[in-house]
Motif scaffolding. Structure first.
Motif, PDB file in Angstrom:
ATOM      1  N   ALA A 410       0.838  -1.208   0.000  1.00 29.90           N
ATOM      2  CA  ALA A 410       0.000   0.000   0.000  1.00 29.90           C
ATOM      3  C   ALA A 410       0.872   1.258   0.000  1.00 29.90           C
ATOM      4  N   GLN A 411       1.949   1.186   0.764  1.00 24.29           N
ATOM      5  CA  GLN A 411       2.846   2.332   0.820  1.00 24.29           C
ATOM      6  C   GLN A 411       3.539   2.550  -0.527  1.00 24.29           C
ATOM      7  N   ALA A 412       4.043   1.463  -1.101  1.00 24.27           N
ATOM      8  CA  ALA A 412       4.727   1.581  -2.392  1.00 24.27           C
ATOM      9  C   ALA A 412       3.764   2.068  -3.476  1.00 24.27           C
ATOM     10  N   PHE A 413       2.516   1.694  -3.345  1.00 26.23           N
ATOM     11  CA  PHE A 413       1.505   2.027  -4.353  1.00 26.23           C
ATOM     12  C   PHE A 413       0.933   3.426  -4.147  1.00 26.23           C
ATOM     13  N   ASP A 414       1.107   3.963  -2.944  1.00 27.67           N
ATOM     14  CA  ASP A 414       0.483   5.227  -2.532  1.00 27.67           C
ATOM     15  C   ASP A 414      -1.047   5.094  -2.513  1.00 27.67           C
ATOM     16  N   TRP A 415      -1.478   4.026  -1.860  1.00 23.98           N
ATOM     17  CA  TRP A 415      -2.915   3.701  -1.758  1.00 23.98           C
ATOM     18  C   TRP A 415      -3.677   4.819  -1.053  1.00 23.98           C
ATOM     19  N   SER A 416      -2.995   5.519  -0.147  1.00 22.56           N
ATOM     20  CA  SER A 416      -3.701   6.539   0.635  1.00 22.56           C
ATOM     21  C   SER A 416      -4.141   7.718  -0.246  1.00 22.56           C
ATOM     22  N   ALA A 417      -3.582   7.825  -1.455  1.00 21.43           N
ATOM     23  CA  ALA A 417      -3.992   8.905  -2.356  1.00 21.43           C
ATOM     24  C   ALA A 417      -5.313   8.590  -3.062  1.00 21.43           C
ATOM     25  N   ARG A 418      -5.836   7.399  -2.808  1.00 19.27           N
ATOM     26  CA  ARG A 418      -7.053   6.970  -3.508  1.00 19.27           C
ATOM     27  C   ARG A 418      -8.275   7.717  -2.959  1.00 19.27           C
ATOM     28  N   ASP A 419      -9.118   8.162  -3.886  1.00 21.15           N
ATOM     29  CA  ASP A 419     -10.446   8.656  -3.527  1.00 21.15           C
ATOM     30  C   ASP A 419     -11.392   7.459  -3.691  1.00 21.15           C
ATOM     31  N   PRO A 420     -12.035   7.005  -2.608  1.00 20.76           N
ATOM     32  CA  PRO A 420     -12.779   5.742  -2.699  1.00 20.76           C
ATOM     33  C   PRO A 420     -14.021   5.786  -3.587  1.00 20.76           C
ATOM     34  N   ARG A 421     -14.480   6.964  -3.972  1.00 16.13           N
ATOM     35  CA  ARG A 421     -15.725   7.008  -4.755  1.00 16.13           C
ATOM     36  C   ARG A 421     -15.490   6.502  -6.177  1.00 16.13           C
ATOM     37  N   PRO A 422     -16.256   5.514  -6.640  1.00 16.73           N
ATOM     38  CA  PRO A 422     -16.065   4.997  -8.000  1.00 16.73           C
ATOM     39  C   PRO A 422     -16.225   6.109  -9.037  1.00 16.73           C
ATOM     40  N   GLY A 423     -15.362   6.102 -10.021  1.00 18.10           N
ATOM     41  CA  GLY A 423     -15.440   7.077 -11.101  1.00 18.10           C
ATOM     42  C   GLY A 423     -14.936   8.457 -10.730  1.00 18.10           C
ATOM     43  N   SER A 424     -14.366   8.578  -9.540  1.00 19.29           N
ATOM     44  CA  SER A 424     -13.988   9.914  -9.071  1.00 19.29           C
ATOM     45  C   SER A 424     -12.593  10.336  -9.510  1.00 19.29           C
ATOM     46  N   MET A 425     -11.778   9.388  -9.923  1.00 26.63           N
ATOM     47  CA  MET A 425     -10.401   9.730 -10.273  1.00 26.63           C
ATOM     48  C   MET A 425     -10.259   9.682 -11.794  1.00 26.63           C
ATOM     49  N   ARG A 426      -9.706  10.751 -12.331  1.00 28.81           N
ATOM     50  CA  ARG A 426      -9.709  10.879 -13.777  1.00 28.81           C
ATOM     51  C   ARG A 426      -8.503  11.666 -14.224  1.00 28.81           C
ATOM     52  N   ASP A 427      -7.958  11.314 -15.393  1.00 27.60           N
ATOM     53  CA  ASP A 427      -6.853  12.052 -15.986  1.00 27.60           C
ATOM     54  C   ASP A 427      -7.224  12.267 -17.451  1.00 27.60           C
ATOM     55  N   GLY A 428      -7.820  13.421 -17.747  1.00 30.66           N
ATOM     56  CA  GLY A 428      -8.285  13.688 -19.109  1.00 30.66           C
ATOM     57  C   GLY A 428      -9.347  12.680 -19.503  1.00 30.66           C
ATOM     58  N   ASP A 429      -9.086  11.971 -20.607  1.00 29.24           N
ATOM     59  CA  ASP A 429     -10.041  10.985 -21.103  1.00 29.24           C
ATOM     60  C   ASP A 429      -9.989   9.666 -20.333  1.00 29.24           C
ATOM     61  N   TRP A 430      -9.057   9.560 -19.425  1.00 27.10           N
ATOM     62  CA  TRP A 430      -8.840   8.262 -18.778  1.00 27.10           C
ATOM     63  C   TRP A 430      -9.426   8.219 -17.376  1.00 27.10           C
ATOM     64  N   LEU A 431     -10.290   7.252 -17.150  1.00 26.72           N
ATOM     65  CA  LEU A 431     -10.800   6.968 -15.811  1.00 26.72           C
ATOM     66  C   LEU A 431      -9.744   6.150 -15.085  1.00 26.72           C
ATOM     67  N   ILE A 432      -9.441   6.551 -13.877  1.00 25.07           N
ATOM     68  CA  ILE A 432      -8.414   5.848 -13.109  1.00 25.07           C
ATOM     69  C   ILE A 432      -9.092   5.009 -12.043  1.00 25.07           C
ATOM     70  N   GLY A 433      -8.637   3.757 -11.934  1.00 27.64           N
ATOM     71  CA  GLY A 433      -9.160   2.888 -10.883  1.00 27.64           C
ATOM     72  C   GLY A 433      -8.024   2.157 -10.197  1.00 27.64           C
ATOM     73  N   VAL A 434      -8.165   2.001  -8.900  1.00 26.61           N
ATOM     74  CA  VAL A 434      -7.168   1.221  -8.162  1.00 26.61           C
ATOM     75  C   VAL A 434      -7.884   0.139  -7.371  1.00 26.61           C
ATOM     76  N   GLY A 435      -7.234  -1.000  -7.249  1.00 26.72           N
ATOM     77  CA  GLY A 435      -7.831  -2.114  -6.518  1.00 26.72           C
ATOM     78  C   GLY A 435      -6.748  -2.977  -5.908  1.00 26.72           C
ATOM     79  N   CYS A 436      -7.161  -3.763  -4.930  1.00 26.29           N
ATOM     80  CA  CYS A 436      -6.177  -4.641  -4.289  1.00 26.29           C
ATOM     81  C   CYS A 436      -6.816  -5.990  -3.996  1.00 26.29           C
ATOM     82  N   ALA A 437      -5.966  -6.957  -3.711  1.00 20.39           N
ATOM     83  CA  ALA A 437      -6.439  -8.297  -3.345  1.00 20.39           C
ATOM     84  C   ALA A 437      -5.298  -9.064  -2.688  1.00 20.39           C
TER      85      ALA A 437
END
Ligand code: MOS
Length: 760
Positions: A410-437
């Motif tokens: 999580a630290q290496a990934f910078d998980w804490s920068a995640r906004d948990p709301r689906p569809g909330s993270m975006r870079d121009g035309d690109w929807l950004i999603g992060v997930g773990c397992a």
């Protein structure tokens, strides 16, 4: 890809380059089908055009008339050969040329042998067959299948783990989740093609064949050919990937051996990529239903996992992954069940990380769904349900650093920068999603033998009939010998890949490093002991009178704690020998008394995981970033981060490669791979690497692998948990979870391809 140099840490071995790196990159490494033989004839398989029915007639004359054709082996030619046994040494009981029944698409109906590959290919194309066709059942949902409980019908599923009263706990749970998931048929596709080369000298048969089990192949082939196993030698110096497909033998081997005996000359059959899709095993499609009950603060109170797996009509095969999923977290009450569904397909078999890969996808997806439903961070949800005893039998884990893996990744990934709301993270035309397992794999170990020879000049030879399937087993076995014998890695030679060497177990279930290194360690310790005895016994020597247990071997000398030492040549002189050779048998705790005898006969018995006094598992945590184009729904994976705790790492360089390969394949299982079966004909549609999607370099961007130092003296003498299969477990779920985060769309059937994101 990120390229930070691997650094050795506590309990992590040196990142020495592979012992065979130079041979491999220069093309000098000889794979089984590369080994030159005089007077070699070439065989090409002919396979059925139907999945179910009977061969009414087969026309071979046109094939026989092709110039250069030597023989055609078909119906009636395998008299005296016994049908395969369905067990760990043969993937199926199917005996394709013994009777005219067709039980799966692309079943072998003949082998054409010619002077050249081209002539054999031309002739094979001229074989025609007429069939009585019966309507086949293609898959899990097809009409005409038969469903059976796995338990009681296959030895591979011994239990449906359960604990407490699931129904009651689920009924009363304040929060509930119930969902169904599916994984597709997948085909192994190792880059090295499947092949058999058979050469007889009198009654002695040599088989050159890429296999993950040299002795297993020898034992099963001897049974089929009704000859003494001692008359068969199996050789595979290198294996270009196996992933389970080269674990058990297939019917081809005996057919090629028969052809070579009829012609009295060596015959080589290399199976083309397309035919491999139907003459080799595959990963069965699976269906799952997960039910989770929880408190509002995310404590799981009930869990059930029901699954169905596809198998053939003739063999009851299952991988049965509830043994792992039911033991992974603190669940409260647990229930589970596995069924098998019999259809007109070839028998499935192990494929990298069976059964965890298909069974962890639903569990790790469902946990993400539950976390979202409860508004809890998915990492935190796992932390709240972390355990130190598995919930089925209450066994402690020998070691479990799951949450440490999550924290590091999580630290290496910078998980804490995640906004948990689906569809909330975006870079121009690109929807950004992060997930773990979570990644998890049972630690397996099996009986193994090795012979080690140390010479007076400080050079050592390690011999064990393990299989170099690309994992680096030769390298790590050599490292273990160098370490125990106190010599440089460059002074060690390692021979593997030949049944003329002492037996090692199947290269499967990620057991080889633990098992083979434990046998090498034991043989080396016998050499040490003989050297120490000689050093203390020599009255005139510098170590006279010391206690053997106070001695060590370092830098080519026997050394005492006080610094006194004797060089190896002098110790050997005292021994009156130019070399010491020791053979050792490693028998793990919990192995049957006959484990070594079984090994010679071709049977490897893997122990570990949930069996034994403590539960033995390796753990990891994986984080994935996806970018999904808002207009086209193109899916990209810019980042994969995995942290793993898997006991002692023998070599951080080869281990890192294994873990990278695993996580990349896991991503591929999430997004790309599926073998498509035509529902009408039960035939395989995509039968090459153009239509069967696997990742290319452009699909893989940053991959970061973190290996947590973990010391576990309880798993086995080598302290190794095994990493061959760990890293691709859970990645598929991490991808699906990231896709949900990017889009708000929960996809419960793999693979996740862009077309599934186009529809509402
Ligand atoms: Mo692996 S599927 O255990 O060869």
């Amino acid at each position: 890809m990120s390229a930070a140099a691997p650094q050795p840490r506590e309990n992590q071995g040196q990142p020495v380059p592979r012992i065979d790196a130079r041979l491999k990159v220069t093309g000098e490494a000889r794979y089984a089908a590369d080994i030159p033989l005089n007077d070699l004839a070439h065989g090409v398989l002919v396979t059925s055009d139907i999945a179910r029915g009977r061969v009414r007639s087969i026309a071979l004359d046109a094939a026989r008339a092709v110039p250069g054709v030597l023989d055609v082996v078909s119906y009636g030619d395998l008299d005296g050969v016994k049908p395969p046994r369905f067990d760990n040494s043969s993937y199926t009981s199917l005996a394709p040329l013994h009777d005219r029944a067709i039980r799966h698409d692309g079943q072998i109906i003949a082998l054409v042998v010619a002077e050249t590959l081209e002539a054999a290919q031309e002739a094979a194309d001229k074989v025609t067959a007429e069939y009585d066709i019966e309507p086949p059942s293609a898959g899990l949902d097809s009409p005409g299948t038969e469903t059976l409980p796995a338990k009681g019908n296959t030895a591979m599923v011994q239990e449906n783990p359960s604990s407490g009263d699931f129904q009651a706990a689920f009924q009363s749970a304040p929060a509930k989740l119930e969902a169904e998931y599916r994984t597709p048929t997948q085909t192994h596709n190792p880059i090295e093609l499947f092949s058999t080369t058979a050469a007889w000298t009198g009654d002695q048969l040599t088989i050159y064949e890429p296999t993950q089990s040299l002795y297993g192949l020898r034992g099963e082939l001897a049974n089929q050919l009704q000859i003494d196993p001692a008359n068969i030698r199996v050789v595979a110096p290198y294996v270009g990937g196996g992933f389970g497909s080269k674990g058990p033998m297939t019917p081809r081997t005996a057919i090629v051996a028969v052809a070579a005996r009829r012609l009295n000359r060596p015959v080589r059959c290399v199976v083309g990529r397309s035919q491999a899709f139907t003459t080799e095993p595959y990963r069965a499609p699976t269906w799952h239903r997960i039910r989770l009950g929880a408190t509002p603060d995310g404590k799981i109170t009930s869990f059930s996992h029901d699954a169905r797996e596809l198998t053939s009509r003739i063999d009851n095969y299952a991988v049965g992954g509830t043994s792992t999923t039911t033991r992974l977290y603190g669940y409260g009450a647990v229930a589970s069940n596995v069924d098998i569904v019999k259809a007109d397909r070839q028998t499935p078999a192990y494929m990298r990380s069976p059964p965890e890969l298909p069974y962890m996808f639903p569990l790790e997806s469902a946990l993400d769904e539950l976390a979202f439903q409860l508004g809890i961070d998915p990492v935190e949800l796992r932390r709240r349900n972390d355990i130190d005893r598995e919930p089925i039998k209450g066994k402690a884990f020998t070691s479990r650093h799951l949450m440490a893996c999550y924290d590091a990744a999580a630290q290496a990934f910078d998980w804490s920068a995640r906004d948990p709301r689906p569809g909330s993270m975006r870079d121009g035309d690109w929807l950004i999603g992060v997930g773990c397992a979570t990644a998890v794999y049972p630690t397996h170990v099996a009986a193994a033998t090795a012979r080690v020879r140390l010479r007076v000049d400080g050079e050592a030879l390690v011999q064990s009939a393990s299989q170099e399937i690309g994992t680096g087993i030769r390298t790590v076995a050599g490292q273990m010998a160098a370490e125990r014998l106190g010599i440089g890695f460059d002074a060690v030679r390692v021979e593997m890949g030949d049944t003329n060497l002492p037996p090692a177990p199947v290269s499967g279930g990620s057991n080889s490093t633990a098992s083979v290194c434990s046998a090498v360690l034991k043989a080396c310790d016998r050499i040490r002991s003989r050297l120490f005895q000689a050093a203390v016994a020599s009255n005139s020597g510098p170590l006279a009178g010391r206690r053997p247990e106070d001695l060590d071997l370092r830098d080519g000398a026997v050394v005492a704690r006080d610094g006194a030492s004797q060089k190896l040549p002098d110790v050997f002189k005292a021994l009156g020998a130019g070399a010491i050779e020791e053979y050792a048998e490693f028998i793990p705790d919990g192995a049957p008394a006959t484990a070594v005898q079984d090994l010679y006969g071709g049977k490897s018995t893997l122990t570990g995981g949930p069996s034994g006094a403590k539960a033995k598992y390796a753990f990891g945590a994986e984080f994935v970033e996806v970018r999904i184009n808002a207009r086209t729904r193109e899916i990209r994976v810019p980042r994969l981060v995995g942290a793993f705790a898997a006991g002692r790492i023998m070599n951080t360089r080869t281990a890192r490669s294994q873990l990278m390969g695993g996580i990349i394949w896991g991503m591929s299982a999430g997004l790309l791979e599926a073998t498509e079966i035509d529902e009408r004909a039960a035939r395989t549609v995509n039968r090459d690497l153009q239509d069967y999607l696997v990742p290319v370099n452009a699909d893989v961007q940053a991959v970061e692998i973190i290996m947590l130092p973990e010391v576990d003296h309880e798993v086995n003498p080598a302290g190794v948990k095994g990493i061959g299969e760990l890293a691709n477990v859970g990645t598929n779920a991490a991808v699906a979870n990231a896709v949900f985060h990017a889009t708000g769309k929960r996809l419960r059937e793999l693979p996740i391809r862009l077309e599934k994101l186009l529809t509402a």
